[in-house]
Design an enzyme around this catalytic site. Structure first.
Site, short mmCIF file in Angstrom:
data_model
loop_
_atom_site.label_atom_id
_atom_site.label_comp_id
_atom_site.label_asym_id
_atom_site.label_seq_id
_atom_site.Cartn_x
_atom_site.Cartn_y
_atom_site.Cartn_z
CB SER B 55 22.91 -10.84 1.26
OG SER B 55 21.59 -11.14 1.61
CD GLU B 62 28.49 6.44 -11.61
OE1 GLU B 62 28.53 5.25 -11.30
OE2 GLU B 62 29.40 7.01 -12.22
CB SER B 63 23.72 4.80 -6.31
OG SER B 63 23.50 6.19 -6.27
CG HIS B 68 18.89 -9.02 0.10
ND1 HIS B 68 20.03 -9.10 0.87
CD2 HIS B 68 18.65 -7.69 -0.07
CE1 HIS B 68 20.44 -7.87 1.17
NE2 HIS B 68 19.63 -7.00 0.61
CB CYS B 83 23.73 9.31 -9.47
SG CYS B 83 23.01 9.09 -7.85
#
Lengths: 124, 124
Positions: B55, B62-63, B68, B83
């Site tokens: 994971s 921007e994010s 996973h 973003c």
């Protein structure tokens, strides 16, 4: 480990500027939110932006919780993705309350269900 | 910082077991994928599970990008949320290729668009 998961996406508006800009508060809220839903916390990573804003993730055994806050807009984008028997809405509710969101829009997406299968209809 | 973002969700099936189970390979792939789309990497956190599975998250300005993996099922759940002007599909494509996915199902969700507004229709 089964692949099926529940991914809740919450768009929170009208949240408190101070809460959205407080990395320690958000980190504690997220770890608590994960524990409340019964998840096992594996990794935690948060980042403070200038002049404001916090991004962060809590990786759990079953997946993750993330936040990107925009304090100047009162907006926080929240993802709570869990696997197994956990209910992601428990964490998502806890977070929305902790950030004092005025408006909340939520959708839930299934993950890990397997590729789409097209089955032939049985002849009647 | 504008709130509007593009969130791509990819469900990858039929991926290589060895690639899905190689944390270093996945971490490098994810950082490269972020850089390829023009994102600025802020935090990186990966976790190796026993007996298999990885994971991880790359937090960008921007994010975020997350994975996973379930090597025993050949499955990886991928999120690429960006973003600004970035195109999340550039990263998502790069990742799917790097994991040698046989099947790929993708959706894109807008984030940060603002709460739903109900406007009165103008009288004709």
């Amino acid at each position: 480990m089964e692949t099926v998961g529940r991914h809740v996406i919450s768009e929170l508006w009208g949240c408190d500027f101070d809460k959205l800009n407080d990395m320690d508060y958000i980190e504690k809220t997220f770890v608590d939110a994960a524990l409340k839903s019964g998840a096992e916390v594996r990794e935690v990573a948060f980042h403070k932006f200038a002049p404001q804003g916090v991004s962060g993730v809590v990786i759990i055994s079953e997946s993750h919780l993330t936040i990107h806050s925009f304090p100047e807009h009162g907006y926080a984008s929240i993802d709570v993705y869990t696997c197994g028997e956990l209910d992601p809405n428990i964490s998502a509710d806890y977070i929305a309350t902790a950030l004092n969101a005025q408006t909340r829009e939520t959708i839930e997406l299934p993950r890990g269900m397997g590729p789409v299968q097209v089955n032939k209809a049985k002849a009647l």
